[in-house]
Motif scaffolding. Structure first.
Motif, mmCIF file in Angstrom:
data_model
loop_
_atom_site.group_PDB
_atom_site.id
_atom_site.type_symbol
_atom_site.label_atom_id
_atom_site.label_comp_id
_atom_site.label_asym_id
_atom_site.label_seq_id
_atom_site.Cartn_x
_atom_site.Cartn_y
_atom_site.Cartn_z
ATOM 1 N N VAL A 162 -67.602 -41.548 -9.151
ATOM 2 C CA VAL A 162 -67.824 -40.451 -8.189
ATOM 3 C C VAL A 162 -66.606 -40.223 -7.101
ATOM 4 C CG1 VAL A 162 -69.145 -39.461 -6.268
ATOM 5 C CG2 VAL A 162 -70.291 -40.237 -8.740
ATOM 6 N N ALA A 163 -66.281 -41.531 -6.697
ATOM 7 C CA ALA A 163 -65.077 -41.334 -5.544
ATOM 8 C C ALA A 163 -63.830 -40.836 -6.210
ATOM 9 C CB ALA A 163 -65.043 -42.828 -5.020
ATOM 10 N N GLY A 164 -63.678 -41.225 -7.288
ATOM 11 C CA GLY A 164 -62.647 -40.855 -8.304
ATOM 12 C C GLY A 164 -62.401 -39.142 -8.291
ATOM 13 N N ILE A 165 -63.517 -38.676 -8.537
ATOM 14 C CA ILE A 165 -63.772 -37.229 -8.590
ATOM 15 C C ILE A 165 -63.545 -36.749 -7.324
ATOM 16 C CG2 ILE A 165 -65.264 -35.552 -9.353
ATOM 17 C CD1 ILE A 165 -66.583 -37.280 -11.510
ATOM 18 N N ALA A 169 -60.623 -33.789 -6.467
ATOM 19 C CA ALA A 169 -61.034 -32.575 -6.157
ATOM 20 C C ALA A 169 -60.953 -32.292 -4.711
ATOM 21 C CB ALA A 169 -62.662 -32.522 -6.555
ATOM 22 N N LEU A 170 -61.110 -33.039 -3.923
ATOM 23 C CA LEU A 170 -60.725 -32.693 -2.310
ATOM 24 C C LEU A 170 -59.690 -33.699 -1.757
ATOM 25 C CD1 LEU A 170 -64.838 -32.548 -1.548
ATOM 26 C CD2 LEU A 170 -63.296 -30.650 -2.035
ATOM 27 N N ALA A 175 -63.865 -38.409 0.437
ATOM 28 C CA ALA A 175 -64.630 -39.755 -0.331
ATOM 29 C C ALA A 175 -65.220 -40.792 0.701
ATOM 30 C CB ALA A 175 -63.802 -40.402 -1.084
ATOM 31 N N VAL A 176 -64.357 -41.157 1.714
ATOM 32 C CA VAL A 176 -64.857 -41.840 3.075
ATOM 33 C C VAL A 176 -65.885 -41.298 3.661
ATOM 34 C CG1 VAL A 176 -63.832 -42.887 5.103
ATOM 35 C CG2 VAL A 176 -62.178 -42.722 3.071
ATOM 36 N N SER A 285 -56.560 -40.893 -9.813
ATOM 37 C CA SER A 285 -57.567 -41.542 -9.590
ATOM 38 C C SER A 285 -58.857 -41.655 -10.251
ATOM 39 C CB SER A 285 -58.032 -41.025 -8.081
ATOM 40 O OG SER A 285 -58.254 -39.343 -8.049
ATOM 41 N N ARG A 286 -58.888 -40.434 -11.025
ATOM 42 C CA ARG A 286 -60.070 -40.363 -12.217
ATOM 43 C C ARG A 286 -59.973 -41.302 -13.106
ATOM 44 N NH1 ARG A 286 -59.252 -33.914 -12.792
ATOM 45 N NH2 ARG A 286 -57.409 -34.655 -12.409
ATOM 46 N N MET A 287 -58.825 -41.622 -13.627
ATOM 47 C CA MET A 287 -58.670 -42.416 -14.779
ATOM 48 C C MET A 287 -58.786 -43.984 -14.214
ATOM 49 S SD MET A 287 -55.594 -43.223 -17.385
ATOM 50 C CE MET A 287 -55.708 -41.756 -18.222
#
Length: 451
Positions: A162-165, A169-170, A175-176, A285-287
């Motif tokens: 979820v954090a990677g997404i 995306a943002l 994420a923090v 980051s997603r990978m």
């Protein structure tokens, strides 16, 4: 129809509250693992800076874990757990606010990581200590298995994914902020823990009966002379746990192996894997998040599989072979250019590591004397993680002078060798046959009040 063994702990209200808060908190920790990495990179950091920030959290954990273990026996555990979660919320909210306003600096992230490490040093000994107070003995194994499967799913899989997404995306700062929301929810849920879980159990090592120490009230708060008693007994309690550990070969050499594995494995996985993704796989980051997720799924499946069967007769051998052999695939990570090959290596590492951890947790509960279990668990946590900050601090500088593939090759090759050495020196095959644990324990602890 009888309730499945793995779900029996959920019949107890206090466990439902505790495990819900823990689930939310460790999901947030999983998000932080990715958010922190890309926040550091966003601020212009490289492997060296990421090493320092990651090491800060490990320093906080290792420096305070022994104090956390003693505190879990001395301070009402409910208060301790809630206070830790409140501190986590405060520090992540501060980092989030600085990031959103563009004022965040690398030292802020390092300081936040340090405080989170200190919080973990106090939270998990308190969690381990409070669990037998809210569950009957026959449900403890299922509870350990539930945590063992939940932690990789949420902390190593769902949270990082979820954090990677969110980062992609943002931004890392968003994420923090999501991590801060997780700790807020966990803090709110923990406040629903029943007051009967408030009192800390007295340390029964001195009198062997488990009653309150002289000068202390029944709820674990110091009486007129309670502070003096605790100042005298702190080092005595710690020394007793150390003596037992040093005199128990299977315990000592398992911890020696753990130190070596942490030194060689944690740094490459935590610090260098993002750069493997970037440089060898051309990923983002997603990978990276999904690779951690794959490792977490493997750990969850390994934990569930192990908890579904009876403890093996050759429990020490199975534990050490799982840990040692499971480290071998990591030796090739530094030369792989296939996402699926690296994912398979991390899946095997996660699954076999979890098999060993479920056996290890049960082994401590079954073979360590009850009056020493808290201190030995704290020492286990400390010794196993003592070299974590060293590993993280060295990974970045090592990558400056050595190819990453060499670092992973050494890491994946040393751990199996050390597993064989530990088994031989501690004579684990003979020890496990002399102390069979493949029967269900007959002795049960008293069911906690309120159930």
């Amino acid at each position: 129809m009888p309730t499945p063994k793995a779900l029996r702990p959920f019949a107890h209200r206090e466990y439902r509250v505790l495990i819900a808060a823990l689930a939310i908190s460790i999901f947030g920790s999983g998000m932080w693992a990715v958010a922190m990495v890309y926040q550091v990179i966003h601020l212009g950091g490289g492997p060296l800076e990421l090493s320092l920030v990651a090491a800060a959290g490990s320093v906080g954990l290792v420096a305070f874990v022994l104090a956390g273990g003693i505190a879990a026996d001395r301070i009402p555990q409910r208060r301790l757990i809630i206070a830790v979660e409140g501190a986590n919320l405060a520090v992540i909210a501060a980092v989030s606010g600085l990031a959103m306003t563009g004022l965040l600096q690398l030292w802020h992230v390092a300081a936040g990581s340090f405080v989170l490490g200190v919080g973990a040093a106090f939270f998990f000994p308190a969690y381990s200590a409070i669990l037998p107070r809210i569950l009957p003995a026959q449900d403890l194994l299922a509870a350990n298995g539930m945590e063992g499967s939940m932690r990789p799913v949420l902390q190593q899989a769902a949270g990082p994914a979820v954090a990677g997404i969110v980062v992609a995306a943002l931004s890392p700062s968003h994420a923090v902020t999501a991590v801060a929301v997780c700790h807020l929810l966990a803090f709110i849920v923990l406040n629903f823990l029943g007051q009967h879980a408030l009192a800390a159990p007295a340390n029964g090592a001195a009198d062997g009966a488990g009653g309150p120490s002289e000068g202390a009230a029944a709820d674990g708060t110091p009486g007129a002379e309670g502070g003096e008693v605790r100042r005298r007994s702190f080092f005595h309690d710690l020394r007793e746990g150390v003596i037992y550990t040093l005199g128990t070969p299977w315990l000592l050499w398992t911890l020696v192996w753990a130190c070596i594995s942490v030194l060689f494995l944690i740094g490459p996985i935590e610090v260098l894997l993002p750069f493997v993704v970037r440089d060898q796989l051309a990923g983002d980051s997603r990978m990276f998040g999904f690779l951690l997720a794959v490792m977490g799924v493997g750990a969850a499946l390994g934990s569930l599989l192990t908890a579904s069967f009876r403890l093996p007769r050759r429990y020490l051998t199975v534990m050490m072979v799982s840990w040692g052999a499971g480290s071998l695939p990591l030796a090739a990570v530094g030369v792989m250019d296939s996402f699926w090959a690296i994912a398979a290596a991390l899946f095997i590492f996660g699954a076999t590591g979890s098999v060993g951890m479920v056996i290890w947790g049960t082994l401590l509960q079954r073979r360590v004397p009850p009056h020493l279990l808290g201190r030995v668990s704290s020492l286990d946590f400390f010794v196993s993680l003592a070299l974590m900050p060293v590993s993280m601090a060295l990974a970045g500088p090592a990558a400056e002078v050595l190819p990453i593939w060499v670092i992973f090759l050494v890491a994946g090759g040393v751990c199996p060798v050390m597993a064989v050495i530990a088994m031989a020196v501690a004579r684990m095959p003979a020890d496990e046959l002399a102390h069979p644990l493949d029967q269900e324990p007959a002795l049960e602890r008293t069911t906690a009040a309120g159930d």
